[in-house]
Design a protein around this motif. Structure first.
Motif, PDB file in Angstrom:
ATOM      1  N   LEU A  69      45.177   6.670  85.064  1.00 46.43           N
ATOM      2  CA  LEU A  69      46.598   6.947  84.948  1.00 46.43           C
ATOM      3  C   LEU A  69      46.843   8.433  84.702  1.00 46.43           C
ATOM      4  CD1 LEU A  69      49.402   5.692  84.936  1.00 46.43           C
ATOM      5  CD2 LEU A  69      49.174   5.394  82.475  1.00 46.43           C
TER       6      LEU A  69
ATOM      7  N   ALA B   1      37.942  -5.941  72.562  1.00 46.49           N
ATOM      8  CA  ALA B   1      38.387  -5.756  73.948  1.00 46.49           C
ATOM      9  C   ALA B   1      37.798  -4.455  74.475  1.00 46.49           C
ATOM     10  CB  ALA B   1      39.905  -5.713  74.009  1.00 46.49           C
ATOM     11  N   VAL B   2      37.351  -4.515  75.703  1.00 49.14           N
ATOM     12  CA  VAL B   2      36.808  -3.317  76.313  1.00 49.14           C
ATOM     13  C   VAL B   2      37.947  -2.308  76.357  1.00 49.14           C
ATOM     14  CG1 VAL B   2      35.826  -2.359  78.439  1.00 49.14           C
ATOM     15  CG2 VAL B   2      35.220  -4.653  77.687  1.00 49.14           C
ATOM     16  N   GLY B   3      37.658  -1.120  75.899  1.00 48.69           N
ATOM     17  CA  GLY B   3      38.700  -0.103  75.835  1.00 48.69           C
ATOM     18  C   GLY B   3      39.335   0.125  77.197  1.00 48.69           C
ATOM     19  N   HIS B   4      40.518   0.496  77.165  1.00 53.71           N
ATOM     20  CA  HIS B   4      41.249   0.778  78.394  1.00 53.71           C
ATOM     21  C   HIS B   4      41.061   2.237  78.768  1.00 53.71           C
ATOM     22  CE1 HIS B   4      43.046  -3.162  78.305  1.00 53.71           C
ATOM     23  NE2 HIS B   4      43.428  -2.974  77.042  1.00 53.71           N
ATOM     24  N   LEU B   5      39.870   2.726  78.537  1.00 49.19           N
ATOM     25  CA  LEU B   5      39.574   4.137  78.786  1.00 49.19           C
ATOM     26  C   LEU B   5      39.700   4.456  80.271  1.00 49.19           C
ATOM     27  CD1 LEU B   5      38.657   6.852  77.695  1.00 49.19           C
ATOM     28  CD2 LEU B   5      36.314   6.128  78.112  1.00 49.19           C
ATOM     29  N   TRP B   6      39.113   3.616  81.131  1.00 46.11           N
ATOM     30  CA  TRP B   6      39.161   3.901  82.564  1.00 46.11           C
ATOM     31  C   TRP B   6      40.587   3.819  83.093  1.00 46.11           C
ATOM     32  CZ3 TRP B   6      35.431   6.533  84.197  1.00 46.11           C
ATOM     33  CH2 TRP B   6      34.148   6.353  83.687  1.00 46.11           C
ATOM     34  N   TYR B   7      41.338   2.893  82.575  1.00 44.63           N
ATOM     35  CA  TYR B   7      42.743   2.787  82.966  1.00 44.63           C
ATOM     36  C   TYR B   7      43.502   4.046  82.541  1.00 44.63           C
ATOM     37  CZ  TYR B   7      47.550   1.106  83.152  1.00 44.63           C
ATOM     38  OH  TYR B   7      48.876   0.970  83.407  1.00 44.63           O
ATOM     39  N   ALA B   8      43.260   4.488  81.316  1.00 43.93           N
ATOM     40  CA  ALA B   8      43.943   5.690  80.822  1.00 43.93           C
ATOM     41  C   ALA B   8      43.520   6.920  81.628  1.00 43.93           C
ATOM     42  CB  ALA B   8      43.636   5.896  79.335  1.00 43.93           C
TER      43      ALA B   8
END
Length: 160
Positions: free
Chosen positions: A49, A39-46
């Motif tokens: 946020l 899964a593409v990391g949720h880096l941008w979401y983190a």
């Protein structure tokens, strides 16, 4: 795949008989299935946020600082109001002292004025004179000469 579905699929196909004469459906060929793509990391979401949280905290800090500054200004204004109120009370007391009848009488005597034994009042509503003005006992008078004003003698001679 979980073991349960794999077992269920295997059981869904009829088992071929060992003999050559049976016509069993052909199984699809087996192939290697790779693991699901990571899964593409949720880096941008983190990051988004975290940015929102930091931005919110900074906004709260700015608002708190503005509020604190406003409370200091309010405190200064209250002190200034108290000082101005004290000055107003002092000035009102001074005006009351200066306008008292005894102070006015002293100032009139210093100017050479004498008290009248009787009072006459000019009523402006109907232009009538109420009371009788009497002359001062020792005959002292005080005349004020205003520039441009006519004397009583001039007014009387102009009327004739």
């Amino acid at each position: 795949m979980s073991q349960m579905t794999a077992t269920a699929r295997v059981q869904a196909y009829p088992r071929p008989s060992r003999g050559r004469g049976s016509a069993a459906p052909a199984r699809p060929p087996l192939r290697v299935v790779h693991a699901a793509p990571a899964a593409v990391g949720h880096l941008w979401y983190a990051v988004a946020l975290g940015g929102l949280i930091i931005g919110g905290l900074l906004l709260m800090l700015m608002l708190n600082m503005a509020r604190a500054e406003g409370s200091f200004v309010l405190s200064d204004l209250r002190e200034e109001h108290a000082a101005l109120h004290a000055e107003q009370v002092t000035l009102e007391t001074e005006v009351a002292d200066l306008s008292s009848p005894s102070t006015l009488a002293e100032k009139a005597e210093d100017l050479g004025m004498v008290a009248s034994p009787s009072t006459a009042i000019l009523r402006l509503s109907d232009h009538s004179l109420v009371g009788v003005a009497a002359m001062v006992a020792n005959g002292k008078t005080h005349t004020v000469d205003l520039p441009g004003a006519r004397s009583a003698d001039e007014v009387q001679s102009a009327g004739e």
